[in-house]
Design an enzyme around this catalytic site. Structure first.
Site, PDB file in Angstrom:
ATOM      1  CG  HIS A 273       7.563   4.630  48.969  1.00  0.00           C
ATOM      2  ND1 HIS A 273       8.750   5.386  48.875  1.00  0.00           N
ATOM      3  CD2 HIS A 273       7.789   3.829  49.941  1.00  0.00           C
ATOM      4  CE1 HIS A 273       9.757   4.719  49.411  1.00  0.00           C
ATOM      5  NE2 HIS A 273       9.202   3.798  49.892  1.00  0.00           N
TER       6      HIS A 273
ATOM      7  CG  ASN B 157      14.008   4.608  48.762  1.00  0.00           C
ATOM      8  OD1 ASN B 157      14.290   5.253  49.438  1.00  0.00           O
ATOM      9  ND2 ASN B 157      13.186   3.539  48.778  1.00  0.00           N
TER      10      ASN B 157
ATOM     11  CD  GLU C  49       8.944   8.724  46.989  1.00  0.00           C
ATOM     12  OE1 GLU C  49       9.882   9.581  46.540  1.00  0.00           O
ATOM     13  OE2 GLU C  49       9.001   7.651  47.014  1.00  0.00           O
TER      14      GLU C  49
ATOM     15  CB  SER D 186      10.416   1.349  48.650  1.00  0.00           C
ATOM     16  OG  SER D 186      11.164   0.173  48.706  1.00  0.00           O
TER      17      SER D 186
END
Ligand code: 3H9
Length: 708
Positions: free
Chosen positions: A436, A486, A448, A415
């Site tokens: 991800h 993130n 992702e 991540s």
């Protein structure tokens, strides 16, 4: 007649075929073509009945949604003709039979409801999905559907937007017959049966409209469900109001009210945002430098490394799509734990009615536990989901590179970590990519897909296709710390913590974000994910922090006290045995003390400031990401936030929301925050540029083709 509609004669039946591929959307040309074909069929003495059918893979997927984008530039959608076409169909002196395959959605179902009869293939679906676009059925759907299907089903279909199967529609009286085999032949035969058998039009029927006493609890339950399941959405409540109107008002008056409400919805910010989301979900699948003809590799078997929460969820994702999975752990105990968790998750799905026991048994048979890396020799793709640490990831990839056959794709579920560095541990960096997944992987729609410097186009095309196959929205992003989701989430959560440290209560911060429409507040999200996760990462990266720049202090201290969030029964909140959050005054007191020690000035903070600080922190980082080419388009960021982070769809995503507020205003607010809170609020250069030139994120394209 236009090219989009064809009229042919089959003996005594006129056949009107709509040919506006791919989905026969009702736009300019189609509506006029239908009206003209109908007039000709009516006038043609050879025809005693009319069949209307769709060419290609579907009947009609609704009005052309592109028409609704025209309201952005102040123009009217060219769908008005529908309003005169439908009564003309009803008034036709020859029976009109609608022949449905694929979907009759939105305006497509409204077209069908105006026919005298409806037949369909058994696999067809019908629905009024307009609410998902922030609209309501605008061509009589809210008035004709309850008259045919009854109030309870009509209100459910119009308010939730969910389709029903042909079998359900037959049972409800929306359809008259299911046709096995050739639809056109069956529809023509049906039309011949009904020649000379007049039938009341839908508009003239009232036997299913119920009474105020029977309807009251139906509408109350629908309103309650819409408030809970579609919190903040306006269109479902409007759809309910209109079906209710159908039970009280004469047909024509109900229609007038529907028209007025449709226009209000059409010009609303919610509808503009949801139309943006509809096209956005399709646009993210298009990568400028990877044409859709790029051959994808076949993926018929997958290996997953790591049977923890993420690895187990990922194994379920593939198994659910019918793809066999080898699930690997380092020791038998970990493997047994992982398999037990998978079984537990499936059992919950059966209890909740999401899957049948048989489906689950078949899926479980597709997941084979293993301890040996060697068993990965023949798989087409591997997803690594081990503990988040570079050294370990590189070790795993070096091993995978040795055992996996040439051509197999090696994907990491990291991540935050660099895909390029992970790829450097292999001799096949072109086959290395990030995938991800979001927790819980078997539930969350987002994937992702992270493109490293060397990732090959075929590897990307394959992963985009795999995403679609397993029911995920795959969004291609570039390689940087935290990627898109993130990386933006970090400043968002940072601001939420700063706000508490400046005087707001944790509950007030979360409530303001929840009221804005976020699925959960930023602090409660931290408790859910585990505060220790960020704490561990912060410790690893502390050396990269710029000295003298303010950092949040509370979460590190909560972790030092063992308050990791839900899993330890306490974090920002306390949790009961059912994991319900209970505000904890002790946390507020502690934060006040720590803030005083750190010399942080205390003040009263409004919900509006909480929203601006948190949401504009997302936007500012999003602007940098866009400028760097880490996201291909602003809409890619929006789709990531809607599907992975609980951002409200009716606001269109953070970048669309900023465009709606106005970038000049957003920039101005960020400059105020810079003044007060320092360099963490340096405005992104792209934001400044767009604000000064009157641009929007939605229209911005970085002058290059590939993600960085
Ligand atoms: C309405 O009807 C209002 C009325 O009540 C009142 C009027 C006065 N228009 O999804 P896909 C495009 S509101 C224009 O990938 P699938 C789509 O963008 C409408 N374009 O295929 C895509 O283009 P591209 C109510 C449309 O097989 C291509 O078709 N109706 C429309 O996965 C293929 O689509 C709806 O909300 C449209 N209506 O799914 C239904 N529909 O290739 C919306 C699709 O360039 N549509 N496109 O990216 C759907 O739910 C799905 O598209 C459907 C097919 C299930 C039909």
């Amino acid at each position: 007649m236009t090219d989009l509609v064809h009229l042919t004669q089959q003996g005594d039946v006129a056949v009107i075929t709509i040919n506006n591929l791919p989905v026969n959307a009702l736009g300019p040309g189609v509506i006029e073509g239908l009206a003209q074909a109908l007039r000709q069929a009516e006038a043609d003495k050879r025809a005693s009945a009319v069949v209307i059918i769709g060419g290609g893979r579907t009947f009609v997927a609704g009005a052309d949604i592109h028409e609704f984008q025209r309201v952005m530039s102040g123009e009217a959608p060219r769908t008005e003709g529908l309003l005169s076409l439908l009564p003309a169909i009803e008034a036709c002196t020859k029976p009109v039979v609608m022949a449905i395959h694929g979907n009759a959605f939105g305006g497509g179902l409204e077209l069908a409801l105006a026919g005298h009869y409806r037949v369909a293939t058994p696999d067809a679906q019908v629905g009024q999905p307009e609410v998902k676009l922030g609209l309501i059925p605008g061509a009589g759907g809210t008035q004709r559907l309850p008259r045919l299907a009854g109030v309870a089903l009509a209100v459910e279909m119009c308010a939730t937007g969910n389709p029903i199967s042909a079998a359900q529609a037959l049972k409800a009286g929306i359809l008259d017959r299911l046709i096995e085999g050739d639809l056109l032949a069956g529809a023509i035969a049906f039309a011949r049966e009904v020649i000379g058998k007049p039938r009341p039009k839908a508009r003239d029927r009232s036997e299913k409209l119920g009474t105020p006493e029977t309807n009251a609890p139906i509408f109350a339950a629908a309103r309650d469900a819409a408030q809970k399941k579609q919190r903040g959405w306006k269109s479902p409540q409007v759809a309910i109001e209109l079906v209710e109107a159908a039970t009280r008002l004469p047909f024509e008056e109900g229609l007038k009210l529907e028209q007025a409400r449709f226009r209000e919805c059409l010009f609303s910010d919610q509808s503009k945002a949801l139309v943006h989301v509809f096209f956005g979900e399709r646009e993210v699948a298009k990568v400028p430098d990877i044409p859709k003809e790029t051959p994808a590799l076949p993926v018929n078997s997958v290996g997953v490394v790591g049977a923890g929460t993420m690895g187990g969820g990922i194994a379920m994702v593939f198994a659910n799509a019918g793809i066999p999975v080898l699930l690997r752990e380092v020791d038998q105990a970990a493997l047994d734990r992982g398999m037990a968790n998978i079984q537990k998750n499936y059992a919950t799905s059966v209890q909740r009615g999401r899957f049948t026991q048989q489906f689950v048994e078949e899926r479980l048979r597709l997941i084979k536990p293993t301890l040996a890396f060697d068993s990965f020799a023949d798989v087409d793709m591997v997803v690594e989901a081990v503990f988040e640490g570079m050294a370990l990831k590189k070790e795993v990839f070096a091993q995978l590179d040795k055992v996996c056959r040439p051509g197999a794709i090696l994907a990491s579920n990291t991540s935050t970590l660099s895909i390029d560095e992970i790829a450097s541990a292999t001799a096949r960096p072109d086959a290395v990519i990030g995938t991800h997944f979001f927790s819980p992987a078997n539930v969350m729609r987002l994937l992702e897909i992270v493109r490293g410097k060397a990732t090959g186009k075929q590897t990307i095309a394959t992963c985009m296709q795999v995403a679609k196959r397993v029911g995920k929205v795959g969004v291609l992003v570039g390689n940087c710390r935290g990627f898109v989701g993130n990386r933006m989430f970090h400043p968002y959560r940072r601001e939420a913590q700063f706000l508490v440290e400046e005087g707001a209560n944790p509950e007030a911060v979360d409530q303001a974000l929840y009221d804005f429409g976020m699925a959960m507040g930023a602090l409660a999200t931290g408790d859910l994910a585990g505060l220790d996760v960020g704490w561990r990462i912060r410790k690893e990266y502390r050396h990269l922090e710029r000295p003298g720049v303010r950092q949040p202090l509370t979460e590190d201290r909560l972790c030092e006290m063992g308050r990791y969030g839900q899993k330890t029964g306490a974090g920002w909140y306390k949790y009961d045995e059912k994991r319900r959050a209970i505000p904890d005054p002790e946390v507020t007191q502690l934060v006040r003390r720590w803030a005083a020690e750190a010399g942080i000035e205390q003040r009263k903070i409004t919900p509006a400031e909480i929203v601006d600080r948190c949401i504009f922190a997302l936007v500012n980082e999003g602007a940098r990401i866009l400028e760097e080419g880490i996201a291909l388009r602003a809409v890619d960021i929006d789709i990531i936030y809607l599907n992975g982070y609980g951002f409200p769809a009716y606001r269109g995503g953070p970048m669309w929301y900023a465009d709606t507020v106005g970038l000049k205003k957003v920039y101005g607010r960020i400059c105020e925050f810079r003044e007060r809170h320092g360099e963490l609020w340096d405005p992104a250069p792209l934001l400044q540029q767009l604000a000064e030139t009157g641009g929007t994120f939605a229209a911005f394209r970085k002058p290059q083709t590939a993600a960085a």
